[in-house]
Design a protein around this motif. Structure first.
Motif, mmCIF file in Angstrom:
data_model
loop_
_atom_site.group_PDB
_atom_site.id
_atom_site.type_symbol
_atom_site.label_atom_id
_atom_site.label_comp_id
_atom_site.label_asym_id
_atom_site.label_seq_id
_atom_site.Cartn_x
_atom_site.Cartn_y
_atom_site.Cartn_z
ATOM 1 N N PHE A 1 0.236 -1.744 0.181
ATOM 2 C CA PHE A 1 -0.007 0.011 -0.225
ATOM 3 C C PHE A 1 0.439 1.772 0.266
ATOM 4 O O PHE A 1 0.679 2.298 -0.643
ATOM 5 N N ALA A 2 2.242 2.012 0.814
ATOM 6 C CA ALA A 2 2.569 2.349 0.508
ATOM 7 C C ALA A 2 3.635 2.941 -0.160
ATOM 8 O O ALA A 2 4.045 3.831 -0.556
ATOM 9 N N THR A 3 3.482 2.578 -1.297
ATOM 10 C CA THR A 3 4.258 2.493 -3.134
ATOM 11 C C THR A 3 3.344 2.168 -4.087
ATOM 12 O O THR A 3 4.123 2.700 -4.933
ATOM 13 N N SER A 4 1.811 2.202 -3.510
ATOM 14 C CA SER A 4 1.382 2.080 -4.501
ATOM 15 C C SER A 4 0.120 3.460 -4.411
ATOM 16 O O SER A 4 -0.340 4.068 -3.266
ATOM 17 N N THR A 5 -0.195 4.306 -5.542
ATOM 18 C CA THR A 5 -1.295 5.297 -5.937
ATOM 19 C C THR A 5 -2.317 4.463 -6.303
ATOM 20 O O THR A 5 -2.762 3.293 -6.689
ATOM 21 N N MET A 6 -3.354 5.461 -5.249
ATOM 22 C CA MET A 6 -4.498 4.516 -5.167
ATOM 23 C C MET A 6 -5.442 5.951 -5.572
ATOM 24 O O MET A 6 -5.503 6.727 -5.524
#
Length: 128
Positions: free
Chosen positions: A29-34
């Motif tokens: 999650f910490a490196t994913s564009t959402m």
């Protein structure tokens, strides 16, 4: 296995507020564009708001600027969408998406091609 799950939809009157949440597992999650997207009956899915991993770059659709606020909590692997001043035209199924496949704005404007993982959606219904 990747799981994307949305929460927080409901039926509200015009002018009301909601907070949508999206939890993600199986991706970093910490490196994913959402992103948050919505689709009304008979309409194309549209990008509402997207946020890059650090939260420093955010896209909002013109129709929601000033009313919707996207945020993320990497400690909880959770994405939020605070919605205020709801209008009947905001009625739609709201979807969360993870792991963009293109730059932020392009991904938010091209939902089908722009994100890899999708949730099942949460319904928001606004009555006048």
């Amino acid at each position: 296995q990747v799981q994307v799950m949305e929460y927080g939809g409901g039926s509200v009157q015009a002018g009301g507020s909601l907070r949508l949440s999206c939890t993600v597992s199986g991706v970093t999650f910490a490196t994913s564009t959402m992103g948050w997207f919505r689709q009304a009956p008979g309409k194309e899915r549209e990008g509402v708001s997207c946020v890059e991993p650090t939260g420093g770059d955010i896209y909002y659709a013109d129709s929601v600027k000033g009313r919707f606020t996207i945020s993320r909590d990497s400690a909880k692997n959770t994405l939020y969408l605070q919605i205020t001043g709801l209008k009947p035209e905001d009625t739609a199924m709201y979807y969360c998406a993870a792991r963009s496949l293109m730059p932020l704005t392009d991904a938010c404007r091209n939902p089908r091609a722009g994100f890899r993982f999708w949730g099942q959606g949460t319904q928001v219904t606004v009555s006048s």
